[in-house]
Design an enzyme around this catalytic site. Sequence first.
Site, PDB file in Angstrom:
ATOM      1  N   PHE A   1      23.284   5.812  -9.232  1.00 18.41           N
ATOM      2  CA  PHE A   1      22.247   4.996  -8.902  1.00 18.41           C
ATOM      3  C   PHE A   1      21.665   4.672 -10.470  1.00 18.41           C
ATOM      4  O   PHE A   1      21.649   5.348 -11.097  1.00 18.41           O
ATOM      5  CB  PHE A   1      21.349   5.590  -8.073  1.00 18.41           C
TER       6      PHE A   1
ATOM      7  N   GLN B   1       6.790  -2.067  -8.950  1.00 20.94           N
ATOM      8  CA  GLN B   1       7.937  -2.282  -9.013  1.00 20.94           C
ATOM      9  C   GLN B   1       8.316  -3.975  -8.504  1.00 20.94           C
ATOM     10  O   GLN B   1       8.134  -3.533  -7.206  1.00 20.94           O
ATOM     11  CB  GLN B   1       9.110  -1.428  -8.817  1.00 20.94           C
TER      12      GLN B   1
ATOM     13  N   HIS C   1      11.630  -6.117  -7.129  1.00 17.67           N
ATOM     14  CA  HIS C   1      13.077  -6.162  -6.912  1.00 17.67           C
ATOM     15  C   HIS C   1      13.333  -7.531  -7.125  1.00 17.67           C
ATOM     16  O   HIS C   1      12.696  -8.362  -6.642  1.00 17.67           O
ATOM     17  CB  HIS C   1      13.324  -5.886  -5.244  1.00 17.67           C
TER      18      HIS C   1
ATOM     19  N   LEU D   1      15.019  -7.857   1.559  1.00 17.05           N
ATOM     20  CA  LEU D   1      15.619  -7.414   0.424  1.00 17.05           C
ATOM     21  C   LEU D   1      17.142  -7.739   0.317  1.00 17.05           C
ATOM     22  O   LEU D   1      17.796  -7.183   1.319  1.00 17.05           O
ATOM     23  CB  LEU D   1      15.543  -5.875   0.108  1.00 17.05           C
TER      24      LEU D   1
ATOM     25  N   GLU E   1      21.129  -5.082  -4.520  1.00 20.42           N
ATOM     26  CA  GLU E   1      21.703  -5.294  -6.041  1.00 20.42           C
ATOM     27  C   GLU E   1      23.328  -5.385  -5.828  1.00 20.42           C
ATOM     28  O   GLU E   1      24.049  -5.876  -6.741  1.00 20.42           O
ATOM     29  CB  GLU E   1      21.670  -3.987  -6.826  1.00 20.42           C
TER      30      GLU E   1
ATOM     31  N   ARG F   1      16.290  -4.060 -13.262  1.00 14.85           N
ATOM     32  CA  ARG F   1      15.514  -4.690 -12.189  1.00 14.85           C
ATOM     33  C   ARG F   1      14.432  -5.605 -12.911  1.00 14.85           C
ATOM     34  O   ARG F   1      13.963  -6.733 -12.883  1.00 14.85           O
ATOM     35  CB  ARG F   1      14.785  -3.830 -11.321  1.00 14.85           C
TER      36      ARG F   1
ATOM     37  N   HIS G   1       8.175  -4.297  -4.502  1.00 15.75           N
ATOM     38  CA  HIS G   1       8.871  -3.208  -3.718  1.00 15.75           C
ATOM     39  C   HIS G   1       8.401  -1.974  -3.696  1.00 15.75           C
ATOM     40  O   HIS G   1       8.145  -1.443  -2.519  1.00 15.75           O
ATOM     41  CB  HIS G   1      10.303  -3.300  -4.538  1.00 15.75           C
TER      42      HIS G   1
ATOM     43  N   ARG H   1       9.467   3.454 -11.382  1.00 18.27           N
ATOM     44  CA  ARG H   1      10.262   4.374 -10.496  1.00 18.27           C
ATOM     45  C   ARG H   1      11.647   4.298 -10.773  1.00 18.27           C
ATOM     46  O   ARG H   1      12.122   3.117 -10.601  1.00 18.27           O
ATOM     47  CB  ARG H   1       9.866   4.326  -9.208  1.00 18.27           C
TER      48      ARG H   1
HETATM   49  C1  LIG Z   1      13.488  -1.736   1.662  1.00 16.38           C
HETATM   50  C2  LIG Z   1      13.369  -0.606   1.025  1.00 16.38           C
HETATM   51  C3  LIG Z   1      14.267   0.490   0.667  1.00 16.38           C
HETATM   52  C4  LIG Z   1      13.954   1.478  -0.004  1.00 16.38           C
HETATM   53  N1  LIG Z   1      15.113   2.259  -0.404  1.00 16.38           N
HETATM   54  C5  LIG Z   1      14.694   3.515  -1.034  1.00 16.38           C
HETATM   55  C6  LIG Z   1      15.889   4.395  -1.329  1.00 16.38           C
HETATM   56  O1  LIG Z   1      16.831   4.328  -0.965  1.00 16.38           O
HETATM   57  N2  LIG Z   1      15.507   5.507  -2.037  1.00 16.38           N
HETATM   58  C7  LIG Z   1      14.289   5.980  -2.374  1.00 16.38           C
HETATM   59  O2  LIG Z   1      14.098   7.135  -3.048  1.00 16.38           O
HETATM   60  N3  LIG Z   1      13.076   5.312  -1.938  1.00 16.38           N
HETATM   61  C8  LIG Z   1      13.338   4.039  -1.429  1.00 16.38           C
HETATM   62  N4  LIG Z   1      12.378   2.923  -0.964  1.00 16.38           N
HETATM   63  C9  LIG Z   1      10.862   3.620  -1.194  1.00 16.38           C
HETATM   64  C10 LIG Z   1      10.748   4.575  -0.082  1.00 16.38           C
HETATM   65  O3  LIG Z   1      11.254   4.271   1.197  1.00 16.38           O
HETATM   66  C11 LIG Z   1       9.141   4.547   0.205  1.00 16.38           C
HETATM   67  O4  LIG Z   1       8.405   4.901  -1.046  1.00 16.38           O
HETATM   68  C12 LIG Z   1       8.796   5.863   0.635  1.00 16.38           C
HETATM   69  O5  LIG Z   1       9.403   5.792   2.176  1.00 16.38           O
HETATM   70  C13 LIG Z   1       7.417   6.014   1.292  1.00 16.38           C
HETATM   71  O6  LIG Z   1       7.161   6.951   2.184  1.00 16.38           O
HETATM   72  P1  LIG Z   1       5.710   7.634   2.395  1.00 16.38           P
HETATM   73  O7  LIG Z   1       5.893   9.057   3.282  1.00 16.38           O
HETATM   74  O8  LIG Z   1       4.944   7.668   1.255  1.00 16.38           O
HETATM   75  O9  LIG Z   1       5.111   6.438   3.599  1.00 16.38           O
HETATM   76  P2  LIG Z   1       5.478   5.599   4.833  1.00 16.38           P
HETATM   77  O10 LIG Z   1       7.092   5.940   5.120  1.00 16.38           O
HETATM   78  O11 LIG Z   1       5.212   4.142   4.553  1.00 16.38           O
HETATM   79  O12 LIG Z   1       4.544   6.171   5.826  1.00 16.38           O
HETATM   80  C14 LIG Z   1       3.258   5.891   5.937  1.00 16.38           C
HETATM   81  C15 LIG Z   1       2.694   6.410   7.268  1.00 16.38           C
HETATM   82  O13 LIG Z   1       1.256   6.506   6.950  1.00 16.38           O
HETATM   83  C16 LIG Z   1       0.767   5.870   8.332  1.00 16.38           C
HETATM   84  N5  LIG Z   1      -0.505   5.192   8.057  1.00 16.38           N
HETATM   85  C17 LIG Z   1      -0.849   4.218   7.133  1.00 16.38           C
HETATM   86  N6  LIG Z   1      -2.098   3.857   7.541  1.00 16.38           N
HETATM   87  C18 LIG Z   1      -2.556   4.569   8.285  1.00 16.38           C
HETATM   88  C19 LIG Z   1      -3.757   4.755   8.888  1.00 16.38           C
HETATM   89  N7  LIG Z   1      -5.050   4.142   8.454  1.00 16.38           N
HETATM   90  N8  LIG Z   1      -4.072   5.496   9.844  1.00 16.38           N
HETATM   91  C20 LIG Z   1      -3.070   6.319  10.474  1.00 16.38           C
HETATM   92  N9  LIG Z   1      -1.825   6.274   9.850  1.00 16.38           N
HETATM   93  C21 LIG Z   1      -1.690   5.541   8.613  1.00 16.38           C
HETATM   94  C22 LIG Z   1       2.056   4.870   8.853  1.00 16.38           C
HETATM   95  O14 LIG Z   1       1.777   4.848  10.366  1.00 16.38           O
HETATM   96  C23 LIG Z   1       3.169   5.747   8.421  1.00 16.38           C
HETATM   97  O15 LIG Z   1       3.305   6.708   9.308  1.00 16.38           O
HETATM   98  C24 LIG Z   1      12.743   1.950  -0.423  1.00 16.38           C
HETATM   99  C25 LIG Z   1      11.709   1.066  -0.180  1.00 16.38           C
HETATM  100  C26 LIG Z   1      11.815  -0.325   0.530  1.00 16.38           C
HETATM  101  C27 LIG Z   1      10.530  -0.951   0.953  1.00 16.38           C
END
Ligand SMILES: Cc1cc2nc3c(=O)[nH]c(=O)nc-3n(C[C@H](O)[C@H](O)[C@H](O)COP(=O)(O)OP(=O)(O)OC[C@H]3O[C@@H](n4cnc5c(N)ncnc54)[C@H](O)[C@@H]3O)c2cc1C
Lengths: 591, 73
Positions: A120, A243, A245, A255, A258, A289, A356, A401
């Site tokens: 990656f 960041q 994309h 998205l 790549e 990127r 992103h 990142r």
């Molecule tokens: C298209 C895409 C592809 C990606 N691919 C990768 C990858 O391959 N590898 C990698 O390492 N990263 C990747 N990323 C980044 C990564 O997916 C995210 O940074 C990560 O999943 C975020 O996880 P989190 O647990 O912080 O929050 P999230 O999974 O966003 O969860 C947030 C949670 O908070 C809750 N919430 C929010 N506000 C409130 C509120 N006020 N009250 C109650 N609940 C609330 C929501 O309901 C949810 O349950 C990608 C991102 C995108 C957009």
Amino acid sequence: MSELAVRRFDAVVVGAGGSGMRAALELARANLKVAVLTKVFPTRSHTVAAQGGIAAPLANSTEDNWHWHMYDTVKGSDYLGDQDAIEYMCRRANEVVIELEHMGMPFDRLENGKIYQRPFGGHTQDYGSAKMAMRACAVADRTGHAMLHTLYQQNVRANTQFFVEWMALDLIRDSQDGAVIGVAALEMETGEVSIFQGKATLFATGGAGRIYAASTNAFINTGDGLGMAARAGLPLQDMEFWQFHPTGVYGAGVLITEGVRGEGGYLLNKDGERFMERYAPNAKDLASRDVVSRAMTTEIKEGRGCGPEADHVLLKLDHLGPEVINHRLPGIREIAIKFANTDPIRESIPVVPTVHYQMGGVPANYLGQVVAPEGASQEAIVPGLYAAGECSCVSVHGANRLGTNSLLDLLVFGKSSGEQMAKDIRTLPRPHRNLPKDAGEPSRARLARLDAAGGGERVADVAIELRRTMQAHCGVFRFPEDLAAGVEKMKQVAARAGRVAIEDKSKMFNTARVEALELDNLVETALATIVSAEARKESRGAQARADFPDRDDKNWMRHTLWYKDGGRLAYKPVHLKPMTVASFEPKVRTY
Amino acid sequence: MDRAARDRLKWKCRRGLLELDLVLERYLRQYPEDAELAELLDLPDNDLWDIVSGRSDRFDGNLRDIVTRLRAN
Ligand SMILES: Cc1cc2nc3c(=O)[nH]c(=O)nc-3n(C[C@H](O)[C@H](O)[C@H](O)COP(=O)(O)OP(=O)(O)OC[C@H]3O[C@@H](n4cnc5c(N)ncnc54)[C@H](O)[C@@H]3O)c2cc1C
């Protein structure tokens, strides 16, 4: 005034994405009473969108170790990442990935049964040599989905209590000592506000990519944790770093991986020129990127964009032929047809650099403890409050990142914050503290204002203006006049947001109310971003300024802290000293 | 369908995948009260997206009409 209902737990976790569920599992397994609040069903959290994988130096396919992973992460961060936290994350990577495997995560496998790993961007062998490390562990292109389902099942088994379609509104702090004692939250079904009291409260609310008009993030990503922290007087760290994309579908944000350019797709301007040849003669369309995103933005800015508004470029892949498009790039054709109304077998796809990932967030250390300047200390622990995942700034990603390091961050810091919370909870007296008299009052006041407003701004209009302003004034490439004007515009947007009104005031499941409450969080996040970006007079990682094109370690190797109160900024040093190894000294970042 | 029921449906269309957010938002603008939709919304995001984008036909036969509408949307 009627009393708000109070629910008491050992730990309150806000957010059921990868980070929140990993932390909750640690707590529930320690036999603590855990509440997890989430706006949507846990497995619909945005983590589900992650495809690429999780980084861990398991060395299953190529030689690898945590020192190399650490070097890549420090370099990728453009030396803004805290090296102690980065060491901590890379050293615990294998452990958390193997644990996840034992929980039932169906990783892709090698023939010998070990977890399959793929290369990656930015992940190398031997401290940045030309050889790529095979470090990304994946479950086909469904890594995030598999991770959420695995963690959800484990939590159900461990008796974590989920509160689904509950929206946390504000933090509750004890004014005596600033300790956090829970959150006020809205039950969407009834429209009632309750208090969730905890001896430890974790923010795991994810990113806030919806502050931009062009975003790969789902609609739920409105930065609620950031808004709640800011309103409670806590700073937000390094918010200027987002960041982008390069290839999000124009007008939709979805998205385009790549992989398309990897297979031979390339970008064109309105003259049909393959412009990346001018910006990166060697790597061309496969440059990193940030380089590609900046080149696209320059083309658009200089009038060579496509379409009636000259505001996007084209991704050409029709020359690859239907075979390659259908078989090697599954899903791309469907996305282009659905969201760009173009069939890539015949036409090019309109694309723009699209926001992103949010590198900044609520300042926390590697144990998940939220830290803020107080008295002589730059990083005093805020008692009772923890943060993990994309909403936090630990800071392992610094100014940029590396792909696959985010899912790793969720697991490592989800776990470490769960461990630390359990430890801290055990040192506290058994009964909960008395709640302050005004607990929940700020949330109630926000709702009361909405209920009382007879007329005013429409939520959707203000949100659109906010996103347009951020896109136009604080995008990939940042120009001084744009930034200065953008700060003023955002202040006006914030003022308008203070005057929004909703037509239907009913309480029961009223999404208009929820969206009005989310808008407050978008506003804090956007203000923090543009004010921090305007003030940072250098280019580093994702912050690229036209007037200060170089990194300036002498003056700017420091973290930004933005406070809601007056939009004030403060700065604190980067942790250059790792836990056990020698520092990686800043070098020019070239790939 | 009353307003709360419409809003409940609307909120179930808030997904983890942006692809679905966009398709469902567009669909709701046209059919804000399609109760059949609720059943599909219980599917995991990736399975639902595969169905909507036409990559998969794994869904209950009596949902054929709504799937057709969603795909055409
Ligand atoms: C298209 C895409 C592809 C990606 N691919 C990768 C990858 O391959 N590898 C990698 O390492 N990263 C990747 N990323 C980044 C990564 O997916 C995210 O940074 C990560 O999943 C975020 O996880 P989190 O647990 O912080 O929050 P999230 O999974 O966003 O969860 C947030 C949670 O908070 C809750 N919430 C929010 N506000 C409130 C509120 N006020 N009250 C109650 N609940 C609330 C929501 O309901 C949810 O349950 C990608 C991102 C995108 C957009």
